[in-house]
Design an enzyme around this catalytic site. Structure first.
Site, PDB file in Angstrom:
ATOM      1  N   GLU A  54       0.845  -1.192   0.000  1.00 23.52           N
ATOM      2  CA  GLU A  54       0.000   0.000   0.000  1.00 23.52           C
ATOM      3  C   GLU A  54       0.885   1.248   0.000  1.00 23.52           C
ATOM      4  OE1 GLU A  54      -2.041  -0.825   3.618  1.00 23.52           O
ATOM      5  OE2 GLU A  54      -2.886  -2.664   2.785  1.00 23.52           O
ATOM      6  N   LEU A  92      -5.985  -2.255  -1.018  1.00 27.94           N
ATOM      7  CA  LEU A  92      -5.744  -2.212   0.421  1.00 27.94           C
ATOM      8  C   LEU A  92      -6.208  -3.496   1.101  1.00 27.94           C
ATOM      9  CD1 LEU A  92      -6.471   1.007   2.484  1.00 27.94           C
ATOM     10  CD2 LEU A  92      -6.250  -1.241   3.505  1.00 27.94           C
ATOM     11  N   GLU A 116      -4.110  -6.735   3.143  1.00 26.70           N
ATOM     12  CA  GLU A 116      -2.839  -7.364   3.492  1.00 26.70           C
ATOM     13  C   GLU A 116      -2.789  -8.830   3.036  1.00 26.70           C
ATOM     14  OE1 GLU A 116      -4.513  -5.312   5.456  1.00 26.70           O
ATOM     15  OE2 GLU A 116      -3.098  -3.655   5.598  1.00 26.70           O
ATOM     16  N   GLN A 121       2.258  -2.058   5.773  1.00 23.20           N
ATOM     17  CA  GLN A 121       2.490  -0.666   6.184  1.00 23.20           C
ATOM     18  C   GLN A 121       2.825  -0.508   7.677  1.00 23.20           C
ATOM     19  OE1 GLN A 121      -0.637   2.578   5.548  1.00 23.20           O
ATOM     20  NE2 GLN A 121       0.662   2.626   3.733  1.00 23.20           N
ATOM     21  N   ILE A 165      -0.852  -6.664   9.990  1.00 21.17           N
ATOM     22  CA  ILE A 165      -0.382  -7.874   9.306  1.00 21.17           C
ATOM     23  C   ILE A 165      -1.330  -9.062   9.509  1.00 21.17           C
ATOM     24  CG2 ILE A 165       1.034  -8.951  11.129  1.00 21.17           C
ATOM     25  CD1 ILE A 165       3.264  -9.211   8.941  1.00 21.17           C
ATOM     26  N   HIS A 178      -0.559   1.140  15.768  1.00 23.12           N
ATOM     27  CA  HIS A 178       0.630   1.563  15.025  1.00 23.12           C
ATOM     28  C   HIS A 178       1.867   1.367  15.894  1.00 23.12           C
ATOM     29  CE1 HIS A 178      -2.720   3.767  13.164  1.00 23.12           C
ATOM     30  NE2 HIS A 178      -2.024   3.760  12.059  1.00 23.12           N
TER      31      HIS A 178
END
Lengths: 324, 454
Positions: free
Chosen positions: A29, A58, A60, A82, A87, A129
């Site tokens: 991505e 988009l 995974e 990303q 994941i 994140h």
């Protein structure tokens, strides 16, 4: 030699390998025109074109699933996830397919694929994140797991991973993407997978760390030196395959071991390292093996500084161990 | 497997959106079976993808496979409180009528002509009979306890062989679960097949996988997984690789009706659609995913209609009509190779037996339903046609079967002498090289085994 950040070293490694081997393709991505959200693939689209650097839909599972197909066909894909927090939709493809392909086909079909993905906290990224999911993957036979902590290792380990005949999960500690600078050899070189690095030599205790915890361990070791305690710091670099030899040699020398990792403490990869030390070097130990790790909570936003192991907690663990 | 040099329909694909005018006089004409249909097709959608999508409309069937492929009988013992079916998604009710060439009575349907040579027809027939014979023999072995597990394809031979025959040697096969017959059609040696089923040494997987999970690189037949749908993105990615490399080949990727519910179905078709990669997704809609019937799998009226969402043609064929499957797959593979992008083909067929040797289908479906589909038997249908055409005599058929039995017996007898895989093989092929950890575990185990009192 050139001075680079860890991120620049990864970009340099990718460019070098794509120029050297036309089977190497990058997909994921925002990896194309945008150069990746962290800019790890910056400039590659312009240099190698849309057939070698592919912006994907988009998904995974689709990124990894199609990369596996490319690898089966004879390409050497380097897909990017990303953030490693995203994941999990690809977990099935990685664990059930990529990692088992060689075994189930007796080597007829293989998946020489390197999945690049940023890991770890320290960027105020909250639950999604910030995670460090290496242990989930380390539990999968057939998959290698690599985490660099210096620019030189990032490039050398990345080149070794891409050239490895098996699937490699290449986890990049995003907290130190830009604030770690170092000398990186220009041109082609590799750092072998499965070899730990002795970051700092010492005689009283061994700190075992990887990724963004390596600089934390170094800082703690420095503080301990001020306390009169000589601490050896090891950078595991390669979670799978694990360099047990270097770890055991160090622990046999120092008699004390502290494992430092960002992931939740229970069942984190530090548990495996602790078990290896207990199994193979218990008679050399002066005290219990200690783990300084993230807590068994989801990764927090505001209090991430509390969650993440820092040099203070590591220093305290060594102090406790010295007094045991 | 088709070779470009062998006889058969012309290589170039019919231009999508327009039915190909059939040449007559290639061979004797078959009688029309069933009711007349106009043979006109409707396409020419005005959307920007109309040209591509138009290929999904095809000659109308004059056979009796109903819209949902189920026939007249009830599908499930427990009707339950099934939600009402969604309205037909497409304004054109003919659009996803299954393409048929051979009617259930074994005659060509009204507007079909014979394009295949007698040799080709016999080749297809041999491929189908071989699966049928293998199924019977291998299930026997399983019942005798000589192999641990077996999954039959009985009833699906036309979908398997028709599609396999449309692929060239250069095309890659990405199988789902019930495509052993595709490998066999491409020349997978029977001794390897039986060795795999028995889990013995002498075959690449070395007893590491359950029976019926084949891997055959020489036949470009990718190693099979038990996980539903994971192979769909592989097919899309492999085809993308061909595109990048400029290869003139295509991928034939298989899936079942159950897999259309998986997220990898969406990923695989979406990626392939965006990339327009050279892949044909062939869905064997055999109506059942173990015990779950098609109408509990999706609210769509067909699987073919799902192709619309991915910007690729969707085609529905009578999956028990080997000629229809062959022609539509051939057309789609040709289109893929010439840059026309992917296709989703739904082959309507029926899993006449249990999901596997471990399954008891009487728990969840009626005997009547099975009986209805037995009447649509694909092997019998082609056999009738071949006999009518004078291509096959009963003597030839019997000889063919006998020869297969002989071959299978030889392979089975040979495998009885094979040994279990060596203990060392357990630790090999995890990685290209054995890691220190694995070496430790291997030598530890061997030490234990060699030193334990017998």
């Amino acid at each position: 030699m050139a001075t680079m950040t860890l991120l620049q070293a990864i970009n340099d490694g990718l460019r070098l390998e794509m120029g050297r081997d036309d089977r190497v393709v990058v997909l994921g991505e925002d990896v194309g025109l945008n150069g990746g959200v962290f800019r790890a693939t910056q400039g590659l689209f312009e240099e190698f074109g849309g057939d070698r650097v592919m912006d994907t839909p988009l998904a995974e599972s689709g990124i990894i699933g199609t990369a596996i197909g490319m690898a089966l066909y004879g390409l050497v894909p380097v897909p990017e996830i990303q953030f490693s927090d995203f994941i999990y939709p690809a977990f099935d493809q990685i664990v059930s397919e990529a990692a088992k392909m060689r075994y189930r086909s007796g080597g007829e079909f293989t998946v020489p694929m390197t999945i690049r993905t940023p890991i770890g906290g320290g960027i105020r990224g909250g639950h999604y994140h910030s995670q460090s999911p290496e242990a989930y993957f380390a539990h999968t036979p057939g998959l290698k797991v690599v985490v660099p902590s210096t620019p030189e290792d990032a490039k050398g380990l990345l080149l070794a991973s891409i050239r490895d005949p098996d699937p490699v999960l290449f986890m990049e500690p995003k907290a130190i993407y830009r604030n770690t600078k170092g000398e990186v050899p220009e041109g082609d070189f590799t750092v072998p997978l499965g070899k730990a690095r002795i970051v700092r030599e010492g005689t009283d205790a061994t700190l075992v760390a990887w990724g963004a915890m390596v600089p934390v361990a170094e800082k703690a070791a420095e503080a301990c030196a001020g306390d009169g305690v000589s601490v050896e710091v090891l950078d595991v670099r390669s979670i799978i395959p694990l360099d047990e030899e270097t770890i055991l040699e160090s622990v046999k020398k120092t008699g004390r071991a502290v494992v430092v990792y960002e992931a939740p403490k229970s069942c984190g990869f530090g548990a495996e390292i602790s078990a290896v030390i207990a199994e193979k070097a218990i008679e050399y130990l002066e005290g219990p093996i200690a783990r300084v790790a993230g807590f068994d909570t989801p990764f927090p936003y505001t209090l991430e500084h509390m969650y993440l192991p820092d040099d203070g907690r590591v220093r305290q663990a060594i102090k406790d161990l010295m007094e045991f | 497997m088709r070779d470009d040099s062998t006889a058969g329909p012309p290589r170039q694909a019919a231009s999508p959106g327009r039915p190909k005018k059939k040449e007559s006089g290639n061979s004797s004409r078959g009688r029309a079976g069933g009711s007349k249909s106009s043979g006109k097709k409707s396409s020419g959608r005005s959307s920007k993808n109309g040209a591509r999508r138009g290929a999904s409309a095809n000659r109308r069937s004059s056979g009796s496979v109903s819209k949902n492929g189920k026939g007249a009988t009830s599908r499930s013992k427990s009707a339950g409180a099934a939600a009402p079916k969604a309205k037909e998604a497409d304004a054109d009710p003919q659009r996803f009528r299954p393409v048929q060439v051979l009617g259930e009575d074994g005659h060509l349907v009204s507007d079909a002509t014979l394009e295949e040579t007698p040799a080709m027809l016999l080749d297809l027939y041999r491929g189908m009979v071989k699966i049928r014979v293998l199924d019977g023999r291998m299930l026997n072995l399983q019942r005798q306890g000589r192999i641990g597990f077996y999954g039959q394809s009985t009833g699906q031979e036309a979908a398997i062989v028709g599609s396999a025959a449309a692929a060239t040697k250069e095309d890659w096969i990405v199988p789902a679960l019930r495509e052993m017959g595709v490998a066999v059609y491409r020349g997978y040696p029977l001794n390897l097949l039986v060795t795999q089923l028995a889990g013995k040494a002498g075959e690449v997987s070395q007893g590491r996988q359950m029976p019926c999970h084949f891997s055959w690189r020489a036949g470009k037949f990718v190693s099979m997984s038990s996980v539903i749908g994971t192979q769909i993105p592989h097919a899309a990615g492999m085809a993308r690789g061909m595109q990048i490399r400029g290869e003139q080949s295509a991928v034939l990727g298989f899936l079942g009706d159950g897999a259309t519910s998986s997220s990898d179905f969406h990923c695989g078709l979406n990626f392939a659609g965006v990339w327009r990669s050279p892949v044909v997704f062939l869905c064997q809609n055999n109506q059942w995913a173990i015990s779950v019937p098609f109408d509990k799998q999706t609210a769509s009226d067909s699987i073919a209609v799902k192709a619309d969402a991915y910007g690729m043609p969707g085609v529905r064929v009578d999956g028990n009509d080997v000629l229809a499957v062959y022609r539509e797959t051939h057309k789609a593979l040709g289109r893929a190779r010439s840059g026309g992008g992917p296709t989703l083909i739904e082959a309507l067929t029926y899993r006449r037996t249990g999901h596997s040797s471990s399954d008891d289908p009487t728990r969840y479906r009626s005997d009547e339903e099975v009986a209805t589909w037995e009447k649509r038997d694909p092997v019998e249908r082609l056999r009738r046609f071949l006999e009518f055409e004078g291509v096959l005599t009963k003597g030839q058929h019997d000889e063919m079967e006998e020869e297969m039995h002989r071959e299978i017996s030889e392979a089975t007898q040979a495998v009885e002498k094979l040994e279990d895989p060596a203990a060392e093989s357990l630790f090999e092929d995890v990685f290209a090289d054995v890691t220190a950890q694995l070496e430790d575990q291997r030598s530890g185990y061997l030490h234990y085994r060699n030193s334990k009192p017998s």
